[in-house]
Write an enzyme that holds these catalytic residues in place. Structure first.
Site, short mmCIF file in Angstrom:
data_model
loop_
_atom_site.label_atom_id
_atom_site.label_comp_id
_atom_site.label_asym_id
_atom_site.label_seq_id
_atom_site.Cartn_x
_atom_site.Cartn_y
_atom_site.Cartn_z
N ARG A 48 -69.93 -13.10 103.94
CA ARG A 48 -70.88 -13.71 104.95
C ARG A 48 -70.13 -14.37 106.13
NH1 ARG A 48 -73.11 -17.92 100.42
NH2 ARG A 48 -70.65 -17.71 99.87
N SER A 53 -63.75 -16.98 102.55
CA SER A 53 -63.22 -15.84 102.19
C SER A 53 -62.85 -14.99 103.12
CB SER A 53 -64.38 -15.23 101.23
OG SER A 53 -64.43 -15.96 100.07
N ASP A 83 -72.41 -13.38 89.75
CA ASP A 83 -73.67 -12.60 89.00
C ASP A 83 -75.10 -13.09 89.54
OD1 ASP A 83 -72.24 -10.63 87.31
OD2 ASP A 83 -71.64 -12.38 86.44
N HIS A 108 -69.58 -6.13 85.87
CA HIS A 108 -70.50 -6.79 84.75
C HIS A 108 -71.82 -6.16 84.65
CE1 HIS A 108 -71.28 -9.74 81.47
NE2 HIS A 108 -71.84 -10.74 82.24
N GLY A 134 -59.05 -12.38 87.78
CA GLY A 134 -58.41 -11.49 89.19
C GLY A 134 -56.96 -11.92 89.04
N SER A 252 -44.24 -22.70 60.85
CA SER A 252 -43.49 -23.27 59.68
C SER A 252 -44.36 -22.96 58.47
CB SER A 252 -43.36 -24.76 59.68
OG SER A 252 -44.62 -25.34 59.53
P1 NAD Z 1 -66.64 -15.64 92.28
O1 NAD Z 1 -67.40 -16.70 92.03
O2 NAD Z 1 -64.80 -15.83 91.94
O3 NAD Z 1 -66.48 -15.01 93.59
C1 NAD Z 1 -67.57 -14.76 94.42
C2 NAD Z 1 -67.35 -14.56 95.77
O4 NAD Z 1 -68.55 -14.15 96.25
C3 NAD Z 1 -66.86 -15.78 96.62
O5 NAD Z 1 -65.72 -15.94 96.77
C4 NAD Z 1 -67.60 -15.53 98.08
O6 NAD Z 1 -66.72 -14.69 98.76
C5 NAD Z 1 -68.89 -14.61 97.59
N1 NAD Z 1 -70.05 -15.35 97.39
C6 NAD Z 1 -70.41 -16.41 96.58
N2 NAD Z 1 -72.01 -16.56 96.91
C7 NAD Z 1 -72.39 -15.82 97.76
C8 NAD Z 1 -73.59 -15.57 98.13
N3 NAD Z 1 -74.62 -16.26 97.73
N4 NAD Z 1 -73.70 -14.60 98.99
C9 NAD Z 1 -72.69 -13.68 99.31
N5 NAD Z 1 -71.52 -13.86 98.86
C10 NAD Z 1 -71.37 -14.94 98.13
O7 NAD Z 1 -66.88 -14.33 91.39
P2 NAD Z 1 -66.25 -13.28 90.10
O8 NAD Z 1 -65.55 -14.25 89.23
O9 NAD Z 1 -64.83 -12.52 91.09
O10 NAD Z 1 -67.23 -12.40 89.78
C11 NAD Z 1 -67.52 -11.41 90.46
C12 NAD Z 1 -68.17 -10.27 89.43
O11 NAD Z 1 -66.99 -9.80 88.40
C13 NAD Z 1 -69.30 -10.77 88.50
O12 NAD Z 1 -70.07 -9.70 88.13
C14 NAD Z 1 -68.45 -11.08 87.46
O13 NAD Z 1 -69.35 -11.07 85.89
C15 NAD Z 1 -67.33 -10.06 87.09
N6 NAD Z 1 -66.11 -10.34 86.44
C16 NAD Z 1 -65.58 -11.38 86.47
C17 NAD Z 1 -64.30 -11.79 85.91
C18 NAD Z 1 -63.45 -12.83 85.98
O14 NAD Z 1 -62.64 -13.18 85.26
N7 NAD Z 1 -63.81 -13.95 87.03
C19 NAD Z 1 -63.94 -10.60 84.92
C20 NAD Z 1 -64.71 -9.46 84.75
C21 NAD Z 1 -65.76 -9.25 85.82
MG MG Z 2 -67.62 -12.87 81.27
#
Ligand code: NAD
Ligand code: MG
Length: 329
Positions: A48, A53, A83, A108, A134, A252
């Site tokens: 966005r 970010s 999600d 996911h 991440g 222990s």
């Molecule tokens: P996050 O919340 O860290 O990051 C989301 C990013 O999306 C934000 O930094 C922003 O750049 C953007 N964003 C947020 N709201 C938005 C909106 N309404 N419109 C457009 N952009 C928007 O998310 P995450 O934890 O990296 O998760 C992303 C995916 O990865 C999900 O599907 C999650 O299930 C999956 N996942 C996460 C992890 C983890 O450990 N965090 C591990 C495996 C898989």
């Molecule tokens: Mg999970």
């Protein structure tokens, strides 16, 4: 047995000349975009305009543009916004750019499994889910290694969907640790159960209640924090490295005997029964429906629960101790 792939089993030619559009730049978005870029993949990040970010991505030296433009440029479009935000981002922007022959990728399976996103039939739909946050994904890559990942194919329009998923996992560094083939259903249901019953929910409640019992009995909160929270990391590190037996062999004999005999008194058959109920709600889609409704209604209950956490005494004491020991500024 699940099928496991390593770098030597993976042919990454399928990514030649392809562009990966990473939508979102949070925990996974940043780590995945940087790992793929360093592996030689052409990456463009979709965000966005004006969000924070955007500046971060530019500072990291990756190409950034709007979500729609990135999705138009990408042969592979990787959904890494939260999600709950994905269905709207999909409907309003990404879906407009999905042409025959493209690949839609997730980390996911939630939105596919529970039907919140329904991609057109002529695109590949795949998942590459690294099994770590991440920051760890990036750290391991920079150290020349990787974290394990799960891959899955939901829709194979090209006949090459699995090859593409494996090549993307390799670009993340996961081929060094092992890439496991699974289904969207298994990944999603196991992931939700794990975070609810054991990892986030289970561990949180065990710590909170252990702290409460000690403090109510008149013990100093600082000591209670060390006992039931700080030291948990050391124990989990032992289990991570050497298994449950390895952990017991490193403590222990008194801790072994106490843990082995009292553990089942604390986490008893009722807890296991609760776990089965939780798994049923995940499998039936009830958990997903309730959470999506909560999100649609403005997440009021969700925010109140987070405020409750912030107000806990263990959080106040913990902050002091982490400051004292230099863990937190
Ligand atoms: P996050 O919340 O860290 O990051 C989301 C990013 O999306 C934000 O930094 C922003 O750049 C953007 N964003 C947020 N709201 C938005 C909106 N309404 N419109 C457009 N952009 C928007 O998310 P995450 O934890 O990296 O998760 C992303 C995916 O990865 C999900 O599907 C999650 O299930 C999956 N996942 C996460 C992890 C983890 O450990 N965090 C591990 C495996 C898989
Ligand atoms: Mg999970």
């Amino acid at each position: 047995m699940v099928k496991v792939y390593h770098d030597k089993d993976i042919d990454d030619k399928v990514l030649k000349g392809k562009t990966v559009a990473v939508i979102g730049y949070g925990s996974q978005g940043r780590a995945q975009a940087l790992n793929m870029k360093d592996s030689g993949v052409n990456v463009v990040v979709g965000l966005r305009p004006g969000g924070k970010s955007w500046k971060q991505a530019e500072a990291d030296g990756v190409k950034v543009t709007t979500v729609l433009e990135a999705a138009q440029q990408g042969d592979i479009v990787l959904m890494l916004v939260p999600d709950m935000a994905q269905p709207t981002v999909w409907k309003e922007e990404v879906a407009l750019a999905m042409r025959k022959g493209k690949t839609l990728q997730f980390a996911h399976g939630f939105n596919i499994l529970y039907g919140a996103i329904t991609p057109p039939k002529d695109v590949d739909v795949i998942m590459v889910a690294p099994k770590s946050p991440g920051a760890e994904l990036r750290r391991q890559y920079e150290a020349g290694f990787g974290v394990p990942a799960l891959v899955s194919v939901h829709q194979d329009a090209s006949g090459k969907a699995l090859q593409t998923a494996l090549a993307l996992a390799k670009a993340l560094g996961s081929g060094k640790a092992g890439v496991l083939e699974t289904s969207f259903k298994d990944e999603t249901e196991e992931d939700l159960f794990g975070e609810q019953a054991v990892l986030c929910g289970g561990a949180d409640q065990l710590i909170r209640r252990g702290f409460k019992v000690l403090v109510e009995a008149g013990y100093p909160p600082e000591l209670a924090y060390f006992e039931v929270c700080n030291e948990l990391k050391l124990i989990v590190d032992l289990i991570y490295k050497a298994g449950i037996g390895g952990m017991y062999r490193a403590v222990s004999d008194t801790a072994k005997w106490g843990g082995l005999t009292v553990g089942p008194v604390i986490v008893d058959d009722r807890v296991e029964e609760n776990m089965r109920k939780v798994l049923k709600d995940v499998q039936s889609g009830k958990f997903a429906r309730d959470w999506m409704a909560e999100y649609r209604d403005g997440s009021k209950h969700f925010k109140a629960l987070m405020d409750e956490v912030d107000a806990l005494e263990i959080e106040r004491v913990g902050r002091q101790i982490r400051k004292m020991s230099g863990l937190e500024k």
